[in-house]
Design a protein around this motif. Structure first.
Motif, short mmCIF file in Angstrom:
data_model
loop_
_atom_site.label_atom_id
_atom_site.label_comp_id
_atom_site.label_asym_id
_atom_site.label_seq_id
_atom_site.Cartn_x
_atom_site.Cartn_y
_atom_site.Cartn_z
N ALA A 246 0.94 -1.30 0.36
CA ALA A 246 -0.12 0.13 -0.17
C ALA A 246 0.86 0.90 -0.29
CB ALA A 246 -0.82 0.13 1.86
N HIS A 247 0.19 2.27 -0.69
CA HIS A 247 1.14 3.47 -0.64
C HIS A 247 0.15 4.30 -0.83
CE1 HIS A 247 4.65 5.95 -1.36
NE2 HIS A 247 3.75 7.11 -2.67
N THR A 248 0.65 5.40 0.46
CA THR A 248 -0.08 6.76 1.17
C THR A 248 0.60 8.18 0.39
OG1 THR A 248 -0.89 5.34 2.38
CG2 THR A 248 -1.53 8.42 2.76
N ASP A 249 -0.23 8.99 -0.06
CA ASP A 249 0.36 10.52 -0.39
C ASP A 249 -0.01 11.27 0.21
OD1 ASP A 249 2.58 10.26 -2.42
OD2 ASP A 249 1.70 9.53 -3.52
N GLU A 250 0.17 11.65 1.21
CA GLU A 250 -0.15 13.08 1.79
C GLU A 250 -0.97 14.30 1.22
OE1 GLU A 250 1.88 13.90 4.64
OE2 GLU A 250 1.61 12.34 6.00
N ASP A 251 -1.56 14.85 1.15
CA ASP A 251 -2.16 16.33 0.58
C ASP A 251 -1.44 17.24 0.95
OD1 ASP A 251 -4.19 14.41 -0.78
OD2 ASP A 251 -5.94 16.03 -0.21
N THR A 252 -0.91 16.90 2.25
CA THR A 252 0.76 17.71 1.75
C THR A 252 1.29 17.21 3.29
OG1 THR A 252 -1.14 19.05 4.44
CG2 THR A 252 -0.84 20.47 2.29
N VAL A 253 2.71 17.75 3.24
CA VAL A 253 3.30 16.70 4.30
C VAL A 253 2.84 17.22 6.01
CG1 VAL A 253 5.57 16.97 5.04
CG2 VAL A 253 5.46 17.33 2.77
N GLY A 254 2.23 16.21 6.62
CA GLY A 254 2.19 15.72 7.58
C GLY A 254 0.25 16.07 7.95
N SER A 255 -0.58 16.28 6.59
CA SER A 255 -1.59 16.26 6.53
C SER A 255 -2.65 15.13 7.49
CB SER A 255 -2.20 16.69 5.35
OG SER A 255 -2.04 15.59 4.35
#
Lengths: 302, 302, 302
Positions: A246-255
Motif C-alpha cells: 500500500a502506498h499513501t500520499d499526503e495532500d500536504t506534508v503531515g496532513s
C-alpha cells in the motif's frame, strides 16, 4: 399461509499470539495473547408476499475485555432487488467496496491494507459495522439488478438532533469472477461543522487470474491523503498465501500524520492453512511508522 | 468430509431467601431475596483430524443487578489428551483441586468451605472462571493420560504489559471413586511487585466410602495463613445432607485478618432434596467472624 | 422419568420514522429514525410432579444505543393455579390491569393511553418489566382459578436494605371476550420516607362488541391526579384502526405538572396493516403539553 420466522445462532473463535514492535516502552511487552469469540444472534423471517426481514445482535469478547460486549442491532427488510437496513451496519461504501481485500494474518495486524486507513489522521472513519458498539445509526438502501448494485446511506439518524452525517453512495458490478466498485462519501469524517467536512472517494477491483486472486483499491480523503493498495493471493492445496503493498500520499506534508516524507509504503504477507474445520493463520505487516506486527494462531467457526 | 460445528444454549435458575446476621446496621435487613439466572452460549466443533474446539460466553443475572452481565469468553482447542484454553477460565489449581468440595445451601453462603478463602486477606484470589467478568486473561494447558492429569496456567496474558501474573501448576489422579490433586501457584495474589508476591500451595482428596462422600482440602498462602477443610455428605433417597468444618491458622496473628486468636474454625451444613427436575436446597454456615448465614430455595437447570 | 428442559430464542424487530413536535430547539430535528430489536432467551422446564419453571433474559437494542442491553432476569416456578416470579417482572397491578389498552402506532408515541402516566409527575412509576434494566427486584405471586385471578407483589427485595417498596395487590376476572381488573399499590412511587408515599388505585375493563374492541381504564395517584382512558379499535380485513382519549384531573392545580388548567385531555389514533408475517403500523398522538408525536414503520416477529 403462516409466515416463517426463526432465531438462529452462529459464531467463531480464535486464539494465538500477537507481536507489535511499537510496544517497547518500560513495563510493556511486545507480545500478547490474542483471543476472540463472536456469537451472532440472527432473527429472520419472511412475509406471505415474499418480503424477507431480519435483525442481528452480535456478542463479542476479545482478550483484555472485562466482559463480553453486545453490539447494537441492525434490522432489515427487502427482497432480491431491494433492501433497507437500519442501525448498526456498514455505510454504502464499506458495503460495496473491497476495502478488506488483502487482509492478512490471524487478526489483520495493522489493517494497513484498508485504503481508507491513511496515516494517523484517518482510521476506520467510514461507517463500518461495529462488533462491540454501534456504527452510528445508519440507514442504508441497497439495490441489486443482475450483477449491478447501488447502495445509499446516511448515519446519525437515530436521534432528534440535526448533527453532521456521513452520506454515501456506492456502486458495484460483478461479472464472472470479477468485481468492481466505486463510491463517494460526503462528510466522511462526520464533522458537525461544514468547514471541516472531508469527502472521500474510493474504488476497488478484484478477481481471479487462474489460481491467483488479485485486487486493487484506491481511496482519496479530501485535504488529507490518497492511498492505493495492491493485493494478491495464491492457493496451493490446503494453504493460501496472501500479501499486499500500500502506498499513501499526503495532500500536504503531515496532513495524514505520516511524517517528514509526506508519503509512505506499507506492506504485509500472511498465510492460512486448513485443518479441516479450523484454520491455522499467521502474518506479518509493516505500517507507515515502520513498525512491525506479526501474529500466529487458529480460528474456527461454529 | 465437512467438519461439524454448532452453537447451543443451556442454563440454570434459582430463587429463595438468604439470611446474613452481619447485616444488622441501621437501615439494613438481615434477609433478602435471592435470584439467579445463567445462560451458557457454547460454540463447539471438530476438525476432520479429530481436534475439538469451542468457546463459551455466559450471561448472568443476580438479584440487585441493574442488568444481566455477559462474561468474557474462553476459547479452547484439543483432544482427549491435550487441551489449551484461553481467556476467562480457571487457572491450573482451580481446574484440578477440589476447592468447592463441601459447598452448601442454595448459594454457597460464606464459601468458607473453599480452602483458599482465608479470613479477610484471601478471598477468591486464585484465577477462577468469572460468570460476570473476566478471570484475567488466563492461558491454561491441560494434559490427561489415564486417570492422571496435569494443568499449567498463567494469567494477565492479554495485554502488551509486562505485569505480574499468577503462574500455576496442578496435578490430579483419579482412581475408582477417588480423586487426589495438588497444585502450586507462584504469585497467587497477582502482585506487580515481587517483594509482595505470595505463593500458594494446595492439595485435595475426595471419594466415597459406601453411601458416604468425603473430602479434604488444604491450602497454604505464603506469609498469610493455612486452612484445612473436611467435608462429608450422605444420600438417603431424594435427599442429600452435606456438611463441612474448616480451620484457618494465621502465619502471624492478624496476617489473614481473622483477629485476636490467630486461628478460627468455620463450619456449615446444608441439604438438597430432588423435586424430579428441580431441587430444593438450603443451608446454614458460620464464618471466621462468628457471623451466621442461611438460605433456602429452589434451583433448576435448562 | 427424566424432566424436560430447554432454552429457546424468540424476538422481534421494527424500524420506521418518528416525529415529535416538542423537539424544535436549535440543533434539534423533529424527526428521527426508529429502530428496535428484541431477543428473548427463555429457559423452561418441568418437574416430574408437574411443576413448571423457567426464566428469561432479554436482549434489547434501540436507535441511538451505543450497545445492546441485557435486561436483568426473572425466574419463576408454578403451575396452572399458582406461580411465583422473582426478579425483573411486572408488579401485581401491571400484571393484571389493562394499562396498555389503546396503545397506538409503531412505538406507542407519548404512551398517554397508560392511565398511570399522569402529566410529568407520574411516568411509568409502577413496577414494570424492564427490557433494558431491572424493574426493581420484584417478587410476585399469581393465583388463577377459573377466570378469576389475584396477584400480590413487593419490590426492592434483592438487597439487605430495609428501604421503601411498592406493595401491590390486583384482581382480574375473565368472562367470554371480556376482562375486568382492579388493583391497589401502597407506596407506588417507591418513596423511602413514609410521609411522601403515594398510593395508587387502578381499574380496567375491556372486551368486544361485535367487530369493535373497547376498553376503559382509571387510575388515581394519591395527592397527584386521576386519569381515565377510553379506547376502541375496529378490524376491517387486514387493517385495524385503534384510538384512545384520556383525561387527567390534578388533585391540586400543578400537582401532576400539567400546568394552569389543572386538567388535560390527551388522545391518539393509529393503525396496523398486516403484511402476512410483518405489520405496517403508524399513529399520531397529542399529549398533556399539546405536543404532537407521529410514527410510521414496520415490525415483525421471529
Amino acid at each position: 399461509g403462516m409466515a416463517a420466522a426463526d432465531v438462529t445462532l452462529s459464531g467463531s473463535g480464535r486464539f494465538g499470539i500477537v507481536y507489535n514492535s511499537a510496544l517497547d516502552g518500560a513495563g510493556q511487552s511486545k507480545t500478547k495473547i490474542e483471543k476472540r469469540m463472536t456469537i451472532n444472534v440472527d432473527g429472520t423471517g419472511s412475509t406471505d408476499t415474499g418480503l424477507d426481514f431480519g435483525g442481528r445482535i452480535r456478542l463479542r469478547s476479545d482478550e483484555g475485555d472485562a466482559a463480553s460486549s453486545a453490539a447494537s442491532a441492525n434490522v432489515w427488510m427487502g427482497n432480491d432487488m431491494f433492501r433497507i437496513t437500519v442501525g448498526n451496519t456498514e455505510g454504502a461504501l464499506v458495503n460495496r467496496i473491497g476495502y478488506f481485500q488483502g487482509s492478512i494474518g490471524l487478526t489483520g495486524l495493522h489493517w494497513a491494507n484498508v485504503s481508507f486507513n491513511m496515516g494517523s489522521a484517518s482510521r476506520f472513519i467510514l461507517n463500518t459495522y461495529s462488533s462491540r458498539g454501534n456504527a452510528g445509526d445508519v440507514v442504508r438502501l441497497d439495490f441489486n439488478v443482475g450483477g449491478f448494485g447501488v447502495s445509499l446511506s446516511s448515519d446519525s439518524t437515530g436521534d432528534h438532533l440535526s448533527n453532521g452525517s456521513e452520506d454515501g453512495i456506492a456502486i458495484s458490478y460483478n461479472f464472472g469472477d470479477w468485481n468492481v466498485a466505486a463510491g463517494f462519501a460526503k462528510n466522511a469524517n462526520n464533522s458537525a461543522v461544514s468547514a471541516t467536512e472531508r469527502d472521500m472517494f474510493s474504488l476497488s477491483a478484484a478477481g481471479n487470474i487462474g489460481d491467483f486472486g488479485v485486487g486493487i483499491q484506491y481511496s482519496d480523503l479530501e485535504d488529507v491523503a490518497s492511498k492505493v493498495v495492491l493485493n494478491g493471493e495464491y492457493d496451493f492445496g490446503q494453504t493460501t498465501v496472501a500479501a499486499f503493498v500500500a502506498h499513501t500520499d499526503e495532500d500536504t506534508v503531515g496532513s495524514a500524520g505520516i511524517g517528514a516524507a509526506g508519503e509512505e509504503t506499507e506492506y504485509g504477507i500472511g498465510f492460512t492453512h486448513s485443518l479441516g474445520g479450523a484454520v491455522l493463520a499467521g502474518g506479518i505487516s509493516r505500517n507507515y511508522t515502520d513498525e512491525t506486527m506479526a501474529d500466529l494462531g487458529v480460528r474456527f467457526n461454529f
